[in-house]
Scaffold this active site. Structure first.
Site, PDB file in Angstrom:
ATOM      1  N   ARG A 130       5.209 -12.671  15.379  1.00  0.00           N
ATOM      2  CA  ARG A 130       5.103 -13.906  14.598  1.00  0.00           C
ATOM      3  C   ARG A 130       6.442 -14.620  14.510  1.00  0.00           C
ATOM      4  O   ARG A 130       6.505 -15.854  14.526  1.00  0.00           O
ATOM      5  CB  ARG A 130       4.560 -13.609  13.197  1.00  0.00           C
ATOM      6  CG  ARG A 130       4.228 -14.858  12.406  1.00  0.00           C
ATOM      7  CD  ARG A 130       3.395 -14.531  11.198  1.00  0.00           C
ATOM      8  NE  ARG A 130       4.127 -13.722  10.232  1.00  0.00           N
ATOM      9  CZ  ARG A 130       3.584 -13.253   9.109  1.00  0.00           C
ATOM     10  NH1 ARG A 130       2.314 -13.500   8.832  1.00  0.00           N
ATOM     11  NH2 ARG A 130       4.295 -12.525   8.267  1.00  0.00           N
ATOM     12  N   LYS A 220       5.383 -19.204  10.002  1.00  0.00           N
ATOM     13  CA  LYS A 220       6.063 -18.607   8.840  1.00  0.00           C
ATOM     14  C   LYS A 220       7.476 -19.178   8.752  1.00  0.00           C
ATOM     15  O   LYS A 220       8.482 -18.513   9.021  1.00  0.00           O
ATOM     16  CB  LYS A 220       6.109 -17.087   8.999  1.00  0.00           C
ATOM     17  CG  LYS A 220       6.580 -16.337   7.764  1.00  0.00           C
ATOM     18  CD  LYS A 220       5.493 -16.166   6.747  1.00  0.00           C
ATOM     19  CE  LYS A 220       5.951 -15.193   5.652  1.00  0.00           C
ATOM     20  NZ  LYS A 220       4.904 -15.017   4.633  1.00  0.00           N
ATOM     21  N   GLU A 256      -5.192 -22.516   1.742  1.00  0.00           N
ATOM     22  CA  GLU A 256      -4.649 -21.239   1.288  1.00  0.00           C
ATOM     23  C   GLU A 256      -3.905 -21.416  -0.015  1.00  0.00           C
ATOM     24  O   GLU A 256      -3.669 -22.531  -0.484  1.00  0.00           O
ATOM     25  CB  GLU A 256      -3.748 -20.604   2.344  1.00  0.00           C
ATOM     26  CG  GLU A 256      -2.498 -21.374   2.727  1.00  0.00           C
ATOM     27  CD  GLU A 256      -1.632 -20.598   3.718  1.00  0.00           C
ATOM     28  OE1 GLU A 256      -0.661 -19.951   3.279  1.00  0.00           O
ATOM     29  OE2 GLU A 256      -1.922 -20.646   4.929  1.00  0.00           O
TER      30      GLU A 256
END
Length: 373
Positions: A130, A220, A256
């Site tokens: 990631r 992220k 989210e």
């Protein structure tokens, strides 16, 4: 942490059945500051006593440990020559891209200690991949997967005692930095939310956006967190645990929570919003999807309207920090709806299975856990 003129970091939380926290962090800082006043043996004893005094008040916050990992690279060159160093401050230019433009990446993972003293890492290669994906999107250099894993292992081992049996010029323009630093530090943690394990009370935000199509919502990156602070602060001032965000186009589909993904259960069907650019594909989220199927739940990744969410039997959040947290109520446009949190729930069933795998108490049939000694 990848930083330097830019910042990103891999944060390692050392976790166990008895979490470690601090009522005397200042004392530990004092010990580190006075390191040179003591002989090695005396300092180690003194530091050990200071660390021991931090094991009584559980908290999910930064607690300085002993060591961190640092690795740097010049612009357009790979990372190399990383090393473990004493935990401490880093030098950072006030004109750094991380401070001015938010160019950075963040990864967080936990280390669990087994009865035999070994440490367990849960799917760290997913964090590494990631970070590589995020670095490409953010025009940054990333450590390789092997470099990432080696750095995390070194940092965990160096801080093992904290786990209880538990070019130099300013940058006035927007652009990639000339060099990067990869850093890992460790900190013991407890529950992410101040409510502890109590059900969460969420507020549906219909004014502020967390992410938009074509943006970095699915990466992220640190730039995803600063934009939500105002909405989150406002919600907490009103007594809510966290904020649930809607899509930025129609403002009717859920996306989210500030730092976690969300699931709903209706009968035997578990549904979660699709991760398509504006939603982070969380590692815990993906793990819960696989484990849910193991438990014979039907899992759907699709658009979910806020009205449909409010008709759910059960709702819970997932993430590295929160693990799996049940949602007791959701408030949308002054309408508060409560959900099942007691008795046999999917949330409890999945939480016990996931944490059991992470801590080595349940057999890992997926090959997710890496054990280090």
């Amino acid at each position: 942490m990848i930083f330097s003129r830019v910042l990103a970091r891999a944060r390692l939380w050392i976790s166990s059945s008895q979490f470690e926290a601090s009522r005397s962090v200042g004392r530990l800082f004092h010990v580190k500051r006075d390191r040179d006043r003591f002989s090695g043996a005396i300092f180690r004893w003194y530091a050990s006593q200071a660390a021991s005094s931090l094991l009584h008040n559980p908290a999910f916050s930064l607690m300085p440990t002993d060591y961190m990992y640092i690795m740097k690279c010049p612009q357009d060159q790979p990372f190399d020559n990383g090393k473990i160093s004493p935990y401490g401050n880093i030098e950072l230019s006030p004109s750094a891209c991380v401070l001015n433009y938010g160019q950075g990446l963040l990864e967080g993972l936990k280390a669990f200690r087994k009865e035999n003293g070994n440490l367990l890492l849960f799917r760290p290669e997913q964090n590494a991949m990631r970070m590589i994906h995020g670095a490409e999107r953010m025009c940054m250099t990333s450590p390789t997967i092997d470099q990432f894993l080696d750095a995390v292992k070194q940092t965990a081992i160096a801080n093992k005692r904290w786990a209880s049996a538990g070019r130099k010029r300013p940058y006035p323009r927007v652009g990639p930095a000339p060099e990067y630093t990869f850093l890992i530090y460790a900190s013991p943690v407890h529950n992410y939310f101040k409510e502890g394990t109590a059900p969460l009370n969420l507020y549906v935000e219909d004014e502020f956006d967390r992410a938009s199509q074509g943006g970095t919502g699915g990466v992220k990156t640190t730039s995803n967190y600063a934009p939500v602070m105002k909405a989150l602060t406002r919600a907490k001032e009103r007594g809510f645990s966290d904020v649930l965000y809607l899509d930025s186009v129609n403002r009717k589909n859920i996306e989210e929570v500030s730092a976690s993904n969300i699931f709903m259960r209706k009968g035997n069907i578990l549904s979660t919003p699709m991760a398509r650019g504006t939603i982070l594909s969380g590692i815990t989220r993906r793990s819960v999807i696989e484990l849910s199927r193991d438990l014979s739940y039907q899992v759907e990744e699709r658009q979910i309207t806020v009205e449909e969410l409010l008709e759910a039997d059960e709702i819970f959040c997932t993430g590295t920090a929160v693990t799996i947290a049940s949602v007791g109520s959701i408030t949308y446009q002054n309408r508060k709806v409560e959900f099942k949190t007691k008795g046999k729930t999917a949330c409890r069933e999945l939480y016990e299975l996931l944490v059991g795998i992470q801590t080595g108490q349940i057999e890992d049939k997926h090959g997710w856990v890496i054990e280090i000694d």
